[in-house]
Design a protein around this motif. Structure first.
Motif, PDB file in Angstrom:
ATOM      1  N   THR A 109       0.817  -1.222   0.000  1.00 43.15           N
ATOM      2  CA  THR A 109       0.000   0.000   0.000  1.00 43.15           C
ATOM      3  C   THR A 109       0.846   1.266   0.000  1.00 43.15           C
ATOM      4  N   HIS A 152       1.130   5.519  -2.177  1.00 47.74           N
ATOM      5  CA  HIS A 152       1.381   6.866  -1.663  1.00 47.74           C
ATOM      6  C   HIS A 152       2.645   7.455  -2.293  1.00 47.74           C
ATOM      7  N   LEU A 189      -7.713   5.386  -2.604  1.00 44.08           N
ATOM      8  CA  LEU A 189      -8.603   4.237  -2.409  1.00 44.08           C
ATOM      9  C   LEU A 189      -9.054   3.645  -3.736  1.00 44.08           C
ATOM     10  N   LEU A 247      -6.122   1.632  -4.936  1.00 45.42           N
ATOM     11  CA  LEU A 247      -5.992   0.444  -4.098  1.00 45.42           C
ATOM     12  C   LEU A 247      -7.033  -0.601  -4.470  1.00 45.42           C
ATOM     13  N   ASP A 248      -8.249  -0.162  -4.728  1.00 42.71           N
ATOM     14  CA  ASP A 248      -9.316  -1.088  -5.111  1.00 42.71           C
ATOM     15  C   ASP A 248      -8.934  -1.837  -6.384  1.00 42.71           C
ATOM     16  N   GLU A 287     -11.739   1.623   3.285  1.00 40.12           N
ATOM     17  CA  GLU A 287     -10.941   2.377   4.255  1.00 40.12           C
ATOM     18  C   GLU A 287     -10.259   1.438   5.248  1.00 40.12           C
ATOM     19  N   HIS A 311      -7.463  -0.350   3.466  1.00 38.14           N
ATOM     20  CA  HIS A 311      -6.342   0.575   3.288  1.00 38.14           C
ATOM     21  C   HIS A 311      -5.539   0.711   4.578  1.00 38.14           C
ATOM     22  N   ASP A 312      -6.215   0.939   5.671  1.00 42.04           N
ATOM     23  CA  ASP A 312      -5.515   1.142   6.940  1.00 42.04           C
ATOM     24  C   ASP A 312      -4.732  -0.100   7.346  1.00 42.04           C
ATOM     25  N   LEU A 339      -1.829  -0.768   4.932  1.00 39.35           N
ATOM     26  CA  LEU A 339      -0.818   0.269   5.104  1.00 39.35           C
ATOM     27  C   LEU A 339       0.022  -0.004   6.348  1.00 39.35           C
TER      28      LEU A 339
END
Length: 779
Positions: free
Chosen positions: A74, A78, A92, A95-96, A241, A244-245, A248
């Motif tokens: 992830t 960024h 997002l 990422l999807d 979300e 992602h968190d 990450l």
């Protein structure tokens, strides 16, 4: 049939898209299984202080490797967003789409649908290969096959009952949502730690295998559930979300740990304590680090560029440029990485006293003075002179050479060490010779203490530092050198490891000496001890045989001049075609070179040049000579140099009518020749490679041993000169790490041979051609 084709297509696609990572992941486990060094590494896991601590770190490293392969990068999104100045709300969305690609489920027809093997299989595959190595080494191939079948069966059962497992997790751990992954991983590590604390003497191997099997199954269960469980239902905006968190934090934690471990290893390398870490852990963690870094900065960046161009139909030129920059960076990084493995200059230190020890005598003037200081046999009037040769063979050769030299030194009938004139060694035996001479120069040891010292020196792990230096350490040192820092390569750290091992071994044996000269033996110039008044004619001449990479010539570090014309013995007329030796004079050439001004070459560096086996050690560049590699690449027994010493001295003692009889002692650690007939086999493209390997290590070696025997027959008219060959009958692995089990086996064989043929080690005169013991004979 369609399922079979889908499976094959998925396998091909998996290798095609992830081949680099698969190679990095399985590279070291396959080496463990394939080569003899791997057997010693695996056996070392059962040695002292290994069970509770280092085995745990081995298991943790394979779990970490699996996570490194399996995790979603992830942070790469960024980095990509910042460099390409994309809006934050794109993260997002990207990422999807990235998840779809990683899970082989693309939502757009613009990105081709790909069938792949589930990543959980790839994540645990290296660990399974390691378990195969464990069972093969500990229990043999039958148990290995049964273990493989059992693992496959259990994994398929887990797949079959995956819905039950996932439902169970959904009703328990998923209540925690954000933290259940961390909790599961901590539980796996805790279970493994508890298992390893339950060791019972005599069942260590079973415990190690059980702990690894449990670890791989728990890890696979974790990956299986994680790949199929849902924190939130599809369509819930909180789902992406949460993903992602979690990804990450997981990716960041893995990068932080891997980077921290590399720094930790670098510090341990500098401190000389990297030998406390298993080579398995180092190899696995370094591969994990490379996988994470390559994924972070290279493969994911290329994938994201392609995703923007094809997946989002964003054809802006910046993404094509960015992709080209990333590819260029990857090529440059690879070139720098590979170029850091072998460009090293031999270790040099500042001169302490410019005029003290650089002058060398001729062989004959040295022998003349040495001869005057020896006591002759009161009965015959003869002086028996010993010339020793040592065969190459890693720690196996070093241990066998040093052990045999101590046993020869133990005899009470003759003063072996005082009458030992020369020692010619190659590769591992050069280390054994250095340790023997250093010990004799500084300590008086009991027979029991000698055994302990040799065992403590060579049950030490010298492979971890070499492996770390090869894979990443020398690369880091190269970068440090670009910023003006002092560069130390894996050769230097290996030299320090051997020096520390010597000191520690004598401490453990209760023979610690406070003399500063103990470390000076290793760190001062090669000629230092040969020009000190106390040791000039007391320490035997140590001839260290190496080879030059650029031209294939043999080169020798010699305490006396190698280019002494032998005709000066009789008529004083120099003849350049009748030299003591035609081999290259490493020390002499270097001292004539301007680069040698105000510099010393430590004894340990010269020994290292003799045992610089490719990859394990870097080539040592010696100014005026070339890059030096393992002496076995020219001739692996050390007898070719001994033959020239014998020929020159034999001519000298005949001319001077000296009462001398020579005893050559060949300390070999493996058979040099095979009595088996060569049968016909179909030609292979690898035949040339086989010949290249066999030529120096076997062909030249056999010839050198037989030529020495021939020379003794031709030149010893009175039959006084003889050759004693000391060689084990057992087979031992060629490696830089010896397990306690292998050392104990070698020691037991040596004790048995001593018991059966004690008069060999008492150096009693025997008939030259009498066979005393199979593989352990005087000729």
């Amino acid at each position: 049939m369609e399922k079979i084709f889908d499976y094959l297509e998925g396998l091909v696609n998996t290798v095609k898209d992830n081949g680099l990572f698969i190679f990095l992941a399985v590279f070291f486990p396959i080496l463990l299984y394939k080569f003899g060094a791997g057997q010693e590494i695996v056996l070392d896991l059962t040695s002292r202080e290994m069970l509770g601590s280092k085995n745990f770190y081995v298991i943790a490293s394979f779990l970490f490797l699996g996570l490194s392969i399996w995790c979603i990068p992830t942070i790469s999104i960024h980095i990509f967003r910042q460099i390409n100045r994309l809006p934050s709300d794109k993260v997002l969305v990207i990422l999807d789409r990235l998840l779809d690609l990683y899970n082989a489920k693309p939502k757009s027809d613009r990105v081709r649908k790909i069938l792949q093997v589930p990543v959980r299989y790839v994540a645990v595959f290296p660990w399974i290969i390691f378990i195969i190595s464990l069972t093969n080494v500990y229990y043999g191939k039958k148990v290995m096959v049964v273990t493989i079948l059992a693992l496959i069966l259990i994994i398929k059962l887990l797949d079959y009952y995956s819905k039950v497992l996932i439902k169970s997790f959904d009703t328990t751990f998923l209540q925690l949502k954000r933290f259940w992954e961390i909790i599961c991983l901590l539980i796996i590590l805790a279970v493994e730690y508890v298992i390893l604390q339950c060791g019972v003497s005599g069942y260590y191997t079973s415990l190690i295998v059980f702990a690894n099997i449990t670890g791989v199954l728990l890890s696979y269960t974790f990956f299986l559930v994680k790949e199929n469980s849902e924190d939130f239902p599809d369509g819930d905006p909180r789902k992406m979300e949460m993903i992602h968190d979690k990804t990450l934090y997981m990716h960041g934690l893995l990068l932080l740990i891997s980077g921290g471990v590399m720094i930790f290893y670098f510090i341990k390398q500098i401190n000389g304590t990297l030998s406390n870490v298993s080579p398995i852990t180092i190899g696995t963690m370094v591969m994990s680090f490379y996988i994470l870094i390559i994924e972070l900065f290279i493969t994911s960046q290329i994938l994201l560029s392609n995703l923007m161009i094809k997946g989002f139909a964003d054809t802006r030129f910046r993404f094509r440029v960015y992709r080209g920059v990333v590819v260029s960076f990857a090529v440059g990084w690879i070139v720098l990485l590979f170029s850091s493995t072998n460009p090293h200059i031999i270790t040099q230190t500042p001169v302490k006293d410019q005029s003290e020890y650089f002058v060398r005598e001729t062989l004959y003037s040295h022998f003349a003075e040495w001869y005057k200081k020896r006591n002759h046999d009161p009965n015959t009037g003869d002086l028996e002179v010993f010339l020793v040769s040592g065969q190459g063979g890693g720690s196996r050769a070093a241990y066998w050479f040093m052990s045999n030299m101590f046993e020869l030194d133990n005899n009470t009938g003759k003063d072996f060490y005082k009458n030992l004139y020369s020692v010619s060694t190659v590769s591992g035996s050069s280390s054994g010779a250095m340790m023997f001479l250093a010990s004799k120069a500084h300590y008086t040891l009991s027979p029991t203490a000698k055994r302990e010292v040799v065992k403590n020196i060579y049950t030490r792990n010298y492979l971890s530092g070499a492996l770390y230096g090869l894979l990443i350490g020398d690369f880091i040192e190269t970068i440090a050198g670009a910023f003006g820092m002092q560069v130390r390569d894996r050769n230097y750290y290996f030299q320090m490891e051997e020096q520390n091992a010597f000191v520690d071994a004598h401490k453990k044996a209760g023979t610690w000496s406070a003399k500063d000269s103990v470390e000076q033996f290793f760190s001062r110039d090669y000629m230092y001890y040969y020009n000190r008044k106390k040791s000039k004619y007391n320490m035997p001449l140590l001839f260290l045989n190496s080879a030059i990479v650029e031209n294939g010539k043999k080169v020798v570090f010699s305490p006396v001049q190698l280019n002494t014309p032998i005709d000066t013995v009789s008529d004083g007329q120099k003849n350049d075609y009748a030299l003591f030796t035609l081999y290259e004079d490493a020390y002499g050439i270097y001292r004539k070179c301007d680069w040698s001004v105000n510099k010393e070459i430590p004894m340990s560096a010269c020994v290292n040049a003799s045992q610089s086996f490719p990859l394990i050690n870097a080539y040592s560049f010696l100014h005026g000579v070339g890059r030096l590699t393992d002496g076995g690449f020219f001739e692996n027994s050390g007898t070719s140099t001994t033959q020239e010493i014998y020929t020159a001295l034999k001519k000298y003692v005949k001319e001077k009518k000296l009462r001398v009889k020579f005893t050559m002692i060949n300390i070999l650690n493996t058979k040099t020749d095979s009595d088996l007939a060569v049968n016909y086999s179909r030609a292979s493209i690898l035949n040339t490679v086989t010949a290249m390997a066999k030529n120096p290590f076997t062909g030249h070696e056999v010839l050198a041993v037989k030529q020495l025997q021939k020379q003794v027959v031709l030149m010893s008219n009175d039959g006084k000169d003889r050759i004693i060959t000391l060689i084990p009958t057992g087979k031992y692995n060629l490696t830089r790490i010896l397990s306690e089990k292998s050392v104990a086996k070698m020691r037991n064989e040596l004790d048995t041979n001593i018991k059966k043929s004690r008069y060999i080690f008492q150096l009693q005169d025997t008939m030259r051609d009498k066979q005393l013991l199979k593989g352990f004979a005087t000729q």
